[in-house]
Write an enzyme that holds these catalytic residues in place. Structure first.
Site, short mmCIF file in Angstrom:
data_model
loop_
_atom_site.label_atom_id
_atom_site.label_comp_id
_atom_site.label_asym_id
_atom_site.label_seq_id
_atom_site.Cartn_x
_atom_site.Cartn_y
_atom_site.Cartn_z
N SER A 139 0.85 -1.19 0.00
CA SER A 139 0.00 0.00 0.00
C SER A 139 0.89 1.24 0.00
O SER A 139 2.03 1.20 0.47
CB SER A 139 -0.89 0.01 1.26
OG SER A 139 -1.49 1.28 1.46
N TYR A 152 -1.76 -0.47 10.09
CA TYR A 152 -1.85 -0.91 8.69
C TYR A 152 -0.60 -0.51 7.91
O TYR A 152 -0.02 -1.31 7.18
CB TYR A 152 -3.11 -0.31 8.07
CG TYR A 152 -3.32 -0.67 6.62
CD1 TYR A 152 -3.79 -1.92 6.25
CD2 TYR A 152 -3.07 0.27 5.61
CE1 TYR A 152 -4.00 -2.24 4.92
CE2 TYR A 152 -3.28 -0.04 4.28
CZ TYR A 152 -3.74 -1.29 3.94
OH TYR A 152 -3.95 -1.61 2.62
#
Length: 255
Positions: A139, A152
């Site tokens: 990501s 995350y």
């Protein structure tokens, strides 16, 4: 898409999600026979019916025994895409400060994204033949400190380090390991953060679009072309890289 992956078998973990499903569609369009791996069989069966030659592997990426049972159903494996992952509201700052985040919530996010990539690589990747390709999903949160998503972002950074480490480890076996780093795509987990009930941009959504040179969110199908390239012969001398698919977000300084 061309038939660069004709006759090859590809497994996509997290195939029941928006991005995993889009990647599975792209691999199938490129000629691969796609195995759809996730915990929700109903969604997998619907996607398998759509793709025609795809097959369902109901398994949990955090359970070795579950993945071992899935591997036993395979005659061969050429491509593994680790798309399982996500975030948890309880591991996100905003309503609570960083100092109040529960350790258990951060642990769960790290396990889902990092362990949920390590275990499929170990169990499913072990029998991968020469010429195989593993594509992990990272990501842009691994590259930049994005507000709210502390656990995350850290977990995805670990996925990128794992990708480089595995690329070196598996190169003598003829297996390539790369990753993609998606920018902002609207999915089930982040829809409320990016769009309001009327479909208009939230304040956070506006800030993201303003920081994206292409001026929009990505469409799920736009991930597939990069994955197909990394999985196929066109990237035969490419390993250990992380390819941003983010509309220029990671390239933009904001100035």
């Amino acid at each position: 898409m061309d038939s660069d992956l004709e006759g090859r078998v590809a497994i996509v973990t997290g195939a029941s999600g928006v991005l995993g499903g889009a990647i599975a569609r792209g691999l199938a369009a490129a000629g691969a026979r796609v195995g759809l791996l996730a915990r929700r069989r109903d969604r997998l069966e619907a996607l398998a019916a759509e793709l025609g030659d795809a097959f369902v592997l109901e398994a949990d990426v955090l359970e070795r025994a579950s993945l071992t049972r899935a591997r036993a159903q395979l005659d061969r494996l050429d491509v593994l895409v680790n798309a399982a992952g996500g975030n948890l509201p309880s591991a996100t700052t905003g309503e609570r400060s960083f100092f109040d985040l529960p350790s258990k919530a951060i642990d769960e996010v790290v396990k889902l994204n990092f362990n949920g990539t390590v275990l499929p690589c170990q169990v499913l990747g072990e029998g991968m033949a020469e010429g195989g390709s593993i594509v992990n999903v990272s990501s842009v949160a691994a590259h930049r400190a994005l507000t709210r998503v502390v656990g995350y972002g850290a977990a995805k950074a670990a996925v990128e380090n794992l990708t480089r480490w595995l690329a070196v480890e598996l190169a003598p076996r003829g297996v390539r390991v790369n990753a993609i780093a998606p920018g902002f795509f609207v999915g089930e987990q982040n829809r409320a953060l990016l769009l309001d009930d009327s479909g208009e941009l939230t304040e956070r959504g506006e800030r993201i679009v303003a920081a994206t040179p292409m001026g929009r969110f990505g469409e799920p199908h736009e991930l597939a072309g990069t994955v197909v390239w990394l999985a196929g012969a066109g990237a035969s001398f490419v390993t250990g890289v992380v390819v941003p698919v983010d509309g220029g977000f990671d390239a933009f300084s904001g100035v």
